[in-house]
Enzyme design. Structure first.
Site, PDB file in Angstrom:
ATOM      1  N   LYS A   1      -9.977   7.416   0.660  1.00 24.57           N
ATOM      2  CA  LYS A   1     -10.539   6.013   0.449  1.00 24.57           C
ATOM      3  C   LYS A   1     -11.637   5.811   0.729  1.00 24.57           C
ATOM      4  CE  LYS A   1      -5.925   3.927   1.247  1.00 24.57           C
ATOM      5  NZ  LYS A   1      -5.354   4.483   1.591  1.00 24.57           N
TER       6      LYS A   1
ATOM      7  N   GLU B   1      -2.996   4.704  13.468  1.00 27.55           N
ATOM      8  CA  GLU B   1      -3.118   6.162  12.619  1.00 27.55           C
ATOM      9  C   GLU B   1      -4.073   7.342  13.267  1.00 27.55           C
ATOM     10  OE1 GLU B   1      -3.519   8.524   7.579  1.00 27.55           O
ATOM     11  OE2 GLU B   1      -4.632   6.053   8.986  1.00 27.55           O
TER      12      GLU B   1
ATOM     13  N   CYS C   1       1.047  -0.913  -0.065  1.00 29.00           N
ATOM     14  CA  CYS C   1       0.014  -0.215   0.405  1.00 29.00           C
ATOM     15  C   CYS C   1       0.991   1.298  -0.391  1.00 29.00           C
ATOM     16  CB  CYS C   1      -1.432   0.046   1.185  1.00 29.00           C
ATOM     17  SG  CYS C   1      -1.945  -1.277   0.947  1.00 29.00           S
TER      18      CYS C   1
ATOM     19  N   HIS D   1      -4.219   7.363   5.306  1.00 25.72           N
ATOM     20  CA  HIS D   1      -4.409   6.738   5.073  1.00 25.72           C
ATOM     21  C   HIS D   1      -5.490   5.852   4.821  1.00 25.72           C
ATOM     22  CE1 HIS D   1      -2.708   3.026   3.023  1.00 25.72           C
ATOM     23  NE2 HIS D   1      -3.235   2.069   3.958  1.00 25.72           N
TER      24      HIS D   1
ATOM     25  N   PHE E   1       1.123  -3.046   4.546  1.00 28.18           N
ATOM     26  CA  PHE E   1       1.669  -4.634   5.440  1.00 28.18           C
ATOM     27  C   PHE E   1       3.429  -4.639   5.009  1.00 28.18           C
ATOM     28  CE2 PHE E   1      -2.444  -7.383   4.240  1.00 28.18           C
ATOM     29  CZ  PHE E   1      -2.759  -6.860   5.013  1.00 28.18           C
TER      30      PHE E   1
ATOM     31  N   HIS F   1      -9.975   0.631  -1.525  1.00 29.23           N
ATOM     32  CA  HIS F   1      -8.127   0.928  -0.811  1.00 29.23           C
ATOM     33  C   HIS F   1      -7.558   0.347  -2.754  1.00 29.23           C
ATOM     34  CE1 HIS F   1      -4.506   0.587   0.296  1.00 29.23           C
ATOM     35  NE2 HIS F   1      -4.535  -0.335   1.484  1.00 29.23           N
TER      36      HIS F   1
END
Length: 409
Positions: free
Chosen positions: A331, A313, A165, A302, A397, A336
């Site tokens: 998003k 976050e 991502c 994000h 990730f 996403h």
């Protein structure tokens, strides 16, 4: 000597639309792009049926068979948006693109997944019938960057960023560093991703996907106490980065200047976010820009809509800013878009900055008390803000964190 880096061209393919203007205007409709995908009905034990697919994109007619033979959907969108971005920058026919001072920094989470199946069919079926000379090129993780370089015949450095991502944001960030440190004058930067059932399946097995299958317009709902997960999207975003004096000399229009960038890693868990390292990457980005947290007028989060991600976050953001800094996440409209998100969201955040208007987080009705409610969440409708600096954050990730800061020019 540190050199200034500006953005002189932008283009995208996204669930919001496949021109920058159409995508930006769609934000003002306050409707997400999520839909039920019947293709997912055939997969046993898959919980979600939701996706956000690209709208308004067509493969350019001049992409002939020879051009397309090494491209899957990821590379097609990447090259097509790169072509539009170079045209936007006034560089498409410029010989500078084929010099050793023009490079590519671009990424995706993986190569095209159908090509990967073709590649491994040799082992499953004991036959090579599905393989051809382009199979590996389509499936390899650097497929977008390589196809862009080959199509435009660039000779500078190539930086493939396959970091889930953060692929797109690292593409922009590393392109920025290549110019800032004198290794290039122009970088074609960004990220892309194509929709595929297997990618959806990965997040589904982690119980990270939204299952509001009957009400796609109500999900995702980042930072809301009733959020139930993310929706996978797709797209591509390309930004043309250029050394400031170089752009100024040729009279280029400038969308924004990149003034801050930082990246770090958690070093703790492959999927669980680390709030402390998220906070540190934001602080490092501010330090690289020589700015105070008070200088930032908006943060594009994000904001995936997952339980742990949103909590980590939001609290990292509040610990960085310690005030109600305006914040929202694109998003909530696009889902996403994985490797594309850092590029698409940078483009749209810059558009919002230049238009003094910032989108809300859709479906955010009840802020989760665990998601730093002291932040200045933009809710229900857009907000007019005039600011010189904005921040765009992405996390991936593997514990890979990025933060970019853009300045109005």
């Amino acid at each position: 000597m540190t050199r200034r880096v500006v953005i002189t061209g932008m283009a995208l393919a996204s669930p919001l639309g496949s021109t920058v203007d159409s995508a930006f205007n769609r934000l003002k409709e306050y409707k997400n792009c999520v839909r039920y995908w019947e293709e997912l009905d055939r997969f046993d034990k898959l919980n979600t049926r939701l996706v956000a697919t690209v709208e308004g994109f067509e493969t350019p007619k001049h992409f002939d068979r020879k051009v397309l033979r090494s491209m899957g959907p990821i590379s097609i969108m990447s090259v097509a948006t790169a072509e539009e971005a170079l045209k936007d920058a006034g560089l498409l026919e410029n010989s500078l693109i084929q010099s050793n001072k023009t490079g590519v920094s671009y990424g995706s989470s993986s190569g095209s997944l159908n090509a990967i199946f073709d590649f491994y069919s040799m082992y499953v079926d004991n036959k090579v019938k599905n393989l051809n000379s382009a199979s590996y090129i389509k499936m390899m993780s650097q497929t977008a960057a390589v196809n862009i370089s080959l199509y435009f015949k660039t000779h500078g450095r190539l930086i493939p960023t396959s970091t889930a991502c953060t692929s797109g944001s690292l593409g922009v960030g590393y392109g920025y560093e290549a110019i800032k440190d004198g290794y290039a004058d122009i970088m074609i930067s960004g990220g892309a991703e194509e929709i595929h059932p297997t990618q959806i399946g990965v997040f589904d097995t982690l119980y990270a996907t939204s299952t509001l299958n009957d009400t796609p317009s109500l999900t995702p709902k980042p930072f809301d106490k009733d959020r139930d997960g993310l929706v996978i999207g797709e797209g591509a975003g390309t930004l043309i980065l250029e050394e400031y004096e170089h752009a100024k000399t040729r009279g280029a229009k400038i969308y924004a200047e990149i003034v801050g960038f930082a990246t770090n890693t958690d070093g703790t868990h492959i999927t669980n976010p680390n709030k402390d390292m998220m906070r540190e990457v934001m602080k490092d980005s501010l330090k690289s820009a020589n700015l105070s947290s008070k200088d930032i007028g908006y943060v594009n989060a994000h904001g995936t809509g997952t339980y742990r991600g949103d909590i980590a976050e939001s609290n990292a953001t509040y610990e960085t800013f310690k005030r109600n800094v305006p914040i929202s996440t694109i998003k909530s409209y696009t889902g996403h878009t994985l490797g594309a998100c850092g590029a698409i969201e940078s483009i749209l955040s810059i558009q919002m900055m230049n238009n003094n208007w910032f989108c809300p987080t859709l479906n955010l009705k009840n802020i989760d008390p665990e998601c730093a409610p002291e932040l200045g969440y933009i809710i229900s409708e857009g907000k007019e803000i005039e600011t010189q600096y904005i921040m765009n954050n992405n996390f991936a990730f593997g514990g890979i964190n990025t933060s970019l800061i853009f300045k109005r020019v």
